[in-house]
Scaffold this motif. Structure first.
Motif: not given
Ligand code: FNR
Length: 182
Positions: A86-94, A97-102, A107-109, A130-133
């Motif tokens: 999950l962290k891997n996927a989050i990192d990819h879409a983030s 730099y500057g093109q954070n898809a999230w 969101a719900g967790v 998520l807060a950082y993103l």
């Protein structure tokens, strides 16, 4: 309005409780909500060298996030944190730099585990990320579900002991998405 929710499940396991929780939750949503099941099992390991030349899988991931009005993270707890996949996927879409898809997507967790604290620590670590993103995550109600007999009915719906609670969670999540998307 219609709302498309990107569902990201933190377990790749075929009989995953978290996949089942996702299916049970989906039955509790109003009709204007639809779901995209984001695939994360074929993503490469994140490597910053690839930022300028992302794989098709990573482009697909970012496209699915971009097309969603909301995010739903359903995750197990691995060693008191979120699973690496999950962290891997989050990192990819983030990235790059500057093109954070999230960013900005409500969101719900939620999560289910066999342990008594029902993914509480995994969820807390995820909330930090998520807060950082810049992802506004629903704060209440919290939902820490323990996998035990009767949690799911044979047809995949939520069991009697938990259905009302999950419906309350979904109702608040629906409000959260609508408030942010308008
Ligand atoms: C676990 N499990 C687990 N459970 C928990 O409540 N807290 C934890 O910290 C851990 N740690 C952990 C680490 C690893 C590597 C594994 C494989 C498992 C147990 C976990 O709750 C159980 O395997 C669930 O079935 C995982 O969720 P899925 O795959 O059923 O969705």
């Amino acid at each position: 309005a219609r709302y498309n929710i990107a569902v990201v499940v933190g377990s790749l396991r075929k009989d995953s409780f978290n996949k089942k929780l996702g299916k049970a939750l989906e039955k509790l949503f109003p009709a204007e909500f639809s779901f995209t099941h984001v695939r994360i099992d074929d993503l490469p390991l994140y490597n910053q060298d690839d930022d300028g030349n992302p794989s098709e899988q990573v482009k697909r991931l970012k496209g699915e996030i971009a097309a969603a009005q909301g995010l739903l993270f359903i995750t197990p707890e691995y060693n008191r944190s979120l699973p690496g996949v999950l962290k891997n996927a989050i990192d990819h879409a983030s990235r790059p730099y500057g093109q954070n898809a999230w960013a900005g997507k409500p969101a719900g967790v939620i999560g289910i585990s066999v342990g008594a604290i029902g993914t509480a620590l995994a969820q807390q670590h995820l909330r930090n990320i998520l807060a950082y993103l810049d992802v506004p995550a629903l704060g209440q109600p919290e939902a820490f579900i323990q996998a035990k007999e009767g949690v799911f009915n044979p047809d995949g719906s939520a069991g009697d002991g938990i259905k009302k609670f999950l419906q309350g969670w979904v109702d608040q999540y629906v409000n959260w998405v609508k408030t942010h998307v308008g």
